[in-house]
Write an enzyme that holds these catalytic residues in place. Structure first.
Site, short mmCIF file in Angstrom:
data_model
loop_
_atom_site.label_atom_id
_atom_site.label_comp_id
_atom_site.label_asym_id
_atom_site.label_seq_id
_atom_site.Cartn_x
_atom_site.Cartn_y
_atom_site.Cartn_z
CG HIS A 117 -3.36 -1.34 -6.72
ND1 HIS A 117 -3.76 -0.69 -5.59
CD2 HIS A 117 -3.35 -2.65 -6.38
CE1 HIS A 117 -3.98 -1.56 -4.62
NE2 HIS A 117 -3.73 -2.76 -5.08
NE ARG B 54 -4.22 -1.59 0.16
CZ ARG B 54 -4.29 -2.68 -0.60
NH1 ARG B 54 -3.31 -2.98 -1.44
NH2 ARG B 54 -5.34 -3.49 -0.54
P1 NDP Z 1 -1.09 -11.14 5.40
O1 NDP Z 1 -2.10 -10.54 6.30
O2 NDP Z 1 -1.19 -12.59 5.07
O3 NDP Z 1 0.36 -10.91 6.02
C1 NDP Z 1 0.78 -9.70 6.53
C2 NDP Z 1 2.22 -9.82 7.03
O4 NDP Z 1 2.63 -8.56 7.52
C3 NDP Z 1 2.35 -10.82 8.16
O5 NDP Z 1 3.59 -11.50 8.08
C4 NDP Z 1 2.32 -9.92 9.39
O6 NDP Z 1 3.01 -10.45 10.51
C5 NDP Z 1 3.06 -8.70 8.88
N1 NDP Z 1 2.70 -7.52 9.67
C6 NDP Z 1 1.49 -6.96 9.85
N2 NDP Z 1 1.56 -5.91 10.69
C7 NDP Z 1 2.87 -5.82 11.04
C8 NDP Z 1 3.59 -4.95 11.91
N3 NDP Z 1 2.99 -3.96 12.57
N4 NDP Z 1 4.91 -5.16 12.05
C9 NDP Z 1 5.53 -6.17 11.40
N5 NDP Z 1 4.91 -7.03 10.56
C10 NDP Z 1 3.59 -6.84 10.39
O7 NDP Z 1 -1.07 -10.27 4.07
P2 NDP Z 1 -0.70 -10.73 2.58
O8 NDP Z 1 0.68 -11.28 2.57
O9 NDP Z 1 -1.76 -11.57 2.01
O10 NDP Z 1 -0.77 -9.33 1.81
C11 NDP Z 1 0.08 -8.24 2.16
C12 NDP Z 1 -0.48 -6.97 1.56
O11 NDP Z 1 -0.31 -6.95 0.15
C13 NDP Z 1 -1.98 -6.76 1.71
O12 NDP Z 1 -2.30 -6.27 3.00
C14 NDP Z 1 -2.29 -5.76 0.63
O13 NDP Z 1 -2.18 -4.45 1.14
C15 NDP Z 1 -1.19 -5.99 -0.39
N6 NDP Z 1 -1.71 -6.48 -1.67
C16 NDP Z 1 -1.42 -5.78 -2.81
C17 NDP Z 1 -1.86 -6.22 -4.03
C18 NDP Z 1 -1.46 -5.51 -5.29
O14 NDP Z 1 -1.96 -5.84 -6.36
N7 NDP Z 1 -0.57 -4.55 -5.23
C19 NDP Z 1 -2.68 -7.42 -4.16
C20 NDP Z 1 -2.91 -8.10 -2.92
C21 NDP Z 1 -2.44 -7.63 -1.72
P3 NDP Z 1 2.49 -11.81 11.25
O15 NDP Z 1 2.70 -12.91 10.24
O16 NDP Z 1 3.37 -11.94 12.40
O17 NDP Z 1 1.03 -11.60 11.55
#
Ligand code: NDP
Length: 311
Positions: free
Chosen positions: A274, A226
């Protein structure tokens, strides 16, 4: 007409493909694509991407909202949705597509392709001796469904990969770091950094001027998560100064990126609109249907989002 209908809303996804994919999984589901929603009181489920403000307030019997995507930041901020369950999509097609984008962006930098793109424009044969992939340190912020898969693939390709997440992870070939100290370590140690964390209250402007300054001079930056995870003004300054040499950006603080925005004029920035990954209805419909079955039985849906955590 059933009293157990699903409303579909998306300006970008194909409602006919979703109708067909869900009919194969749940033949009894009454699928209604906005604006043909019939009696709003029939709607119990929503499958939606970025519906307009107030959209959900019309449905007094709504029980489950499934976000047509992985990033739920826009959904959890809404005020028309308080008592329902949220779920996100988990889709092997989306994981594969995102991994392909990240592999492309990282490899493009690892193999110095932008240097050759510029040399070609000048009509010059410029040789840069390739480096072993194992010498190239890649950081991945966020090791969830998408980040974890991308990190695993990059490690399998031979890159030296360090990941950062809220909780520690075990991913083959990937060093796992957590916490503020871990973040600073990943930033300082990555010549290519890929941002794959969700946008939440904790991660807004996660990368500001201070954090970007920790990266090695000449580092490359890839953001597929994002736009607001990064202080865009600070990023532009770092790109102009060459402290960050290159960036691949699929997401922006304002989308579509406005005409005349400073990022458009930077020769060292690759901009995509995007599209790093999308959901593939035929592959994601199984989970959407299973969540509906579960909610019908009074159970929690799959991939339930914790609104307090924000992802
Ligand atoms: P997930 O929810 O599966 O994973 C999120 C990861 O980020 C987890 O490892 C989580 O840690 C970590 N995280 C969250 N908050 C924190 C924090 N405060 N500090 C450190 N680590 C943190 O998300 P996805 O992998 O499925 O997707 C990631 C992002 O990709 C989505 O949220 C979306 O915004 C973006 N996206 C973009 C697209 C595009 O076309 N550009 C398409 C699809 C998604 P933990 O594992 O410990 O919970």
């Amino acid at each position: 007409m059933s009293r157990d209908a699903l409303v579909f809303y998306s300006a970008v996804d194909d409602s006919a493909a979703w109708r067909a994919a869900l009919a194969a999984e749940l033949p009894d589901l009454d699928f209604r694509a906005d604006p043909d929603i019939g009696d709003p009181a029939d709607i119990r489920y929503a499958l939606a991407w970025a519906p307009p403000a107030g959209f959900f307030a019309r449905f007094p019997n709504l029980q489950l909202v499934t976000n047509l995507g992985a990033g739920v930041d826009a959904l959890v901020r809404r005020d028309d949705l308080v008592p329902v369950k949220f779920s996100r999509l988990s889709d092997p097609g989306m994981v594969a597509m995102m991994t392909s984008y990240v592999v492309f962006a990282v490899t493009r930098y690892a193999r110095d392709i932008p240097v050759f793109e510029r040399a070609k424009r000048r009509g010059e044969w410029e040789y840069v001796h390739p480096r072993a992939l194992s010498e190239i340190r890649v950081g991945v912020l966020g090791l969830g469904e998408l980040g974890g898969a991308a990190a695993r693939t990059l490690a399998a390709m031979g890159f030296t990969v360090t990941g950062w997440s809220r909780t520690s992870k075990r991913i083959e070939g990937v060093a796992s770091l957590t916490g503020r100290e871990g973040l600073e370590q990943v930033l300082a140690g990555s010549e290519i950094l890929v941002c794959m964390v969700p946008l939440t209250g904790d991660t807004h402007h996660l990368l500001g001027a201070r954090e970007l300054a920790l990266m090695p001079r000449g580092a490359k930056f890839v953001n597929v998560a994002r736009g607001a995870l990064v202080d865009e003004a600070a990023l532009i300054e770092a790109l102009r100064a060459g402290r960050i040499a290159e960036a691949t950006l699929d997401v922006f603080e304002t989308e579509p990126l406005p005409a005349g925005h400073a990022l458009w004029s930077l020769d060292n920035v690759l901009i995509t609109p995007h599209m790093a990954s999308i959901t593939v209805p035929a592959l994601a419909a199984r989970d959407v249907a299973e969540s509906i079955r579960r909610v019908r039985q009074g159970l929690a849906p799959l991939h339930e989002v914790d609104p307090a955590r924000g992802y």
